[in-house]
Design a protein around this motif. Sequence first.
Motif, PDB file in Angstrom:
ATOM      1  N   GLY A 444       0.815  -1.199   0.000  1.00  0.00           N
ATOM      2  CA  GLY A 444       0.000   0.000   0.000  1.00  0.00           C
ATOM      3  C   GLY A 444       0.856   1.258   0.000  1.00  0.00           C
ATOM      4  O   GLY A 444       2.089   1.195   0.025  1.00  0.00           O
ATOM      5  N   PHE A 445       0.202   2.428  -0.012  1.00  0.00           N
ATOM      6  CA  PHE A 445       0.939   3.673  -0.096  1.00  0.00           C
ATOM      7  C   PHE A 445       0.084   4.797   0.484  1.00  0.00           C
ATOM      8  O   PHE A 445      -1.117   4.621   0.755  1.00  0.00           O
ATOM      9  CB  PHE A 445       1.293   3.990  -1.552  1.00  0.00           C
ATOM     10  CG  PHE A 445       0.094   4.200  -2.438  1.00  0.00           C
ATOM     11  CD1 PHE A 445      -0.390   5.483  -2.691  1.00  0.00           C
ATOM     12  CD2 PHE A 445      -0.580   3.124  -3.002  1.00  0.00           C
ATOM     13  CE1 PHE A 445      -1.494   5.691  -3.489  1.00  0.00           C
ATOM     14  CE2 PHE A 445      -1.680   3.321  -3.803  1.00  0.00           C
ATOM     15  CZ  PHE A 445      -2.139   4.590  -4.055  1.00  0.00           C
ATOM     16  N   VAL A 446       0.714   5.938   0.689  1.00  0.00           N
ATOM     17  CA  VAL A 446       0.015   7.132   1.166  1.00  0.00           C
ATOM     18  C   VAL A 446       0.322   8.285   0.229  1.00  0.00           C
ATOM     19  O   VAL A 446       1.406   8.351  -0.354  1.00  0.00           O
ATOM     20  CB  VAL A 446       0.428   7.499   2.605  1.00  0.00           C
ATOM     21  CG1 VAL A 446       0.007   6.435   3.594  1.00  0.00           C
ATOM     22  CG2 VAL A 446       1.924   7.741   2.694  1.00  0.00           C
ATOM     23  N   VAL A 447      -0.690   9.176   0.090  1.00  0.00           N
ATOM     24  CA  VAL A 447      -0.513  10.400  -0.678  1.00  0.00           C
ATOM     25  C   VAL A 447      -0.569  11.563   0.314  1.00  0.00           C
ATOM     26  O   VAL A 447      -1.556  11.739   1.031  1.00  0.00           O
ATOM     27  CB  VAL A 447      -1.601  10.559  -1.757  1.00  0.00           C
ATOM     28  CG1 VAL A 447      -1.404  11.865  -2.514  1.00  0.00           C
ATOM     29  CG2 VAL A 447      -1.588   9.373  -2.697  1.00  0.00           C
ATOM     30  N   VAL A 448       0.492  12.332   0.388  1.00  0.00           N
ATOM     31  CA  VAL A 448       0.604  13.423   1.358  1.00  0.00           C
ATOM     32  C   VAL A 448       0.556  14.749   0.608  1.00  0.00           C
ATOM     33  O   VAL A 448       1.327  14.969  -0.331  1.00  0.00           O
ATOM     34  CB  VAL A 448       1.925  13.306   2.154  1.00  0.00           C
ATOM     35  CG1 VAL A 448       2.025  14.438   3.170  1.00  0.00           C
ATOM     36  CG2 VAL A 448       2.010  11.949   2.844  1.00  0.00           C
ATOM     37  N   VAL A 449      -0.363  15.624   1.033  1.00  0.00           N
ATOM     38  CA  VAL A 449      -0.526  16.938   0.400  1.00  0.00           C
ATOM     39  C   VAL A 449      -0.564  18.003   1.502  1.00  0.00           C
ATOM     40  O   VAL A 449      -1.227  17.813   2.530  1.00  0.00           O
ATOM     41  CB  VAL A 449      -1.822  17.000  -0.429  1.00  0.00           C
ATOM     42  CG1 VAL A 449      -2.032  18.406  -0.984  1.00  0.00           C
ATOM     43  CG2 VAL A 449      -1.778  15.979  -1.558  1.00  0.00           C
ATOM     44  N   THR A 450       0.133  19.096   1.300  1.00  0.00           N
ATOM     45  CA  THR A 450       0.079  20.249   2.217  1.00  0.00           C
ATOM     46  C   THR A 450      -0.691  21.376   1.526  1.00  0.00           C
ATOM     47  O   THR A 450      -0.301  21.819   0.437  1.00  0.00           O
ATOM     48  CB  THR A 450       1.488  20.723   2.579  1.00  0.00           C
ATOM     49  OG1 THR A 450       2.190  19.654   3.235  1.00  0.00           O
ATOM     50  CG2 THR A 450       1.435  21.927   3.519  1.00  0.00           C
ATOM     51  N   PHE A 451      -1.793  21.840   2.166  1.00  0.00           N
ATOM     52  CA  PHE A 451      -2.648  22.873   1.574  1.00  0.00           C
ATOM     53  C   PHE A 451      -2.804  24.019   2.576  1.00  0.00           C
ATOM     54  O   PHE A 451      -3.022  23.774   3.768  1.00  0.00           O
ATOM     55  CB  PHE A 451      -4.011  22.285   1.227  1.00  0.00           C
ATOM     56  CG  PHE A 451      -4.901  23.204   0.450  1.00  0.00           C
ATOM     57  CD1 PHE A 451      -4.759  23.337  -0.914  1.00  0.00           C
ATOM     58  CD2 PHE A 451      -5.861  23.994   1.107  1.00  0.00           C
ATOM     59  CE1 PHE A 451      -5.572  24.201  -1.635  1.00  0.00           C
ATOM     60  CE2 PHE A 451      -6.655  24.867   0.388  1.00  0.00           C
ATOM     61  CZ  PHE A 451      -6.511  24.965  -0.981  1.00  0.00           C
ATOM     62  N   GLY A 452      -2.673  25.265   2.110  1.00  0.00           N
ATOM     63  CA  GLY A 452      -2.730  26.408   3.020  1.00  0.00           C
ATOM     64  C   GLY A 452      -3.797  27.419   2.643  1.00  0.00           C
ATOM     65  O   GLY A 452      -4.156  27.553   1.470  1.00  0.00           O
TER      66      GLY A 452
END
Length: 568
Positions: A444-452
């Motif tokens: 499996g995997f993860v998708v990491v997003v930073t939103f401001g």
Amino acid sequence: MPGTALHAQAIPQVKPQINGSAVSNSIANNEVRRKEPADQLADISQSLQEKRKQLAALKQQLAQANQEDEQKDLKQRIDELKTVIKQLNQSFEQIIIGGLDLDPFSDAPMQPFDWKEELILATKPIIDALKDLTEKPRKIEKLRSDISLLQEQGALIELALNSMEQFKPNAMAEATKEKFESVTKKWLQRQVDNEQDLEIARFQLSSLEDSNKDWWQGLKTGVIDFVQGRGFTLTIAILAALSAWLLMRGLLWLYQKKLVSPSNRNSMHVRLAEYAYRILSGLLVILAILITFYLTNDFLLLTLAIILLIAVALSLRHILPRYINEARLLLDIGPVRVGERVIYNGLPMQVRSINVHSLLRNPDLKGIVRLPLGVLDDMVSRPDIEEPWFPCRPGEFVMLPDGRFGEVLEQTLELVQLQMKGSLVQFPAAEFFRLGLLNLSRQGFVVVVTFGIDYQHQAQCLDTVPTRLREALEHALAQAEFGDKVVSLLVEFKEANTNSLDYLIVVNCKGEAANSYFTINRLIQKTCVEVCNREGWVIPFTQLTVHQGEGFKALSERNSQVQQQLNP
């Protein structure tokens, strides 16, 4: 060469320096027509009678001689005549029997026991076989050499007789005349003997050369003799060796069938029994061949086989340590063992079997490696602890350290093929194994997003904003085609950044959704922007801050001074 010795050789060979053309002409003038065998026998008989008369006369002179020097000279001449008479008798017999070799009829004197001689006799069959192969060519060459020597002697005799003709015996004193006539008679007799020896040598040479003309018949006879002799013996020996091998093979089959269970096939005693089987099979095959040679009385093949075995035994001194190491490997007590893990050409490999040619295989790669037993001796294996054999498998999606994303199409022991952006890319398997890539499909995997968002929404940044973002993302992910493969969603306030209030969004997915990795990233960005538009939240942009250094400050102060000077 026994039976073919030439009595002309008893004459001392003197080779004065003479003109070459004179010798050639003399040889040409002294060429005589080959006589019939009956005429040659008559000539030899007449010569024998004369030699015997001369021998009787010399013996009579010896009896009457008083001086020691004269007696010694007469004894030497008597010995020479006896040798010549013996050679004439042999030549007479040779013409009658057609020039046959009488070596088998010669009786060698008894010799005292000598272990060195016995050792030589053990190899005598081989030496005799080699001599037989070259016997006829050697005889032909010897006769040609004898004929050349006799022709040279004949030329010298002719020159000597021509020189004697220059003298006038009648004008000599009585004692000188008698001595001159004695020497002349001696050289005339020598000429007769030379011509007889030359005829005999030519006859023997002709007989041997005539036997070479029918080479096809000789070859046919040789092949038939081989087939009926040593060829038949070799066939029996091969059949005996094959029978011994089949017998041992049958015993091994019975042992494996009746006494060895499938679960116990790799145990120590089974491998020890198989190794002992190989040794016993080899010994039994060798013994069968030696017994066959002994029972058929073919001591040449028996001697060759024993010499070969001795050579093999001597060579074992240097290769015995290697065989011991290989025996340990075959018994599965060496540094490499069946079922364990080794590194070969930079790749982890599983030892599937250890034999004359051992098999290595990586379960995740296509192909096997077949290695000679000696190569394994330089390796060391270790037990498998259920660690992966390769970072990926065909059909899985991987991300390389440089950010490239692709699907694994095929992987072998040499190459790994990936599809990246619609193109086929190949990597050497060993280099690909060391890349340190991310396998998105396996665990499996993860998708990491930073939103401001902008600071003007600071009052609701800890409760309202994350709640709205979570609700919108849950709905959007659920509606997507990979929605059932989303494991969890995390939306949390991350940090108060320089220009924005940042939120950490983490989507945990199953490996089956790996092909949608970038789609998920884009969906998260799109959903966050939609929420901001709907709620009226401002998305900040990066602001540029200019830092004025000391150089800029000095320039400003200089400008101020200039302005003051212009406007006092």
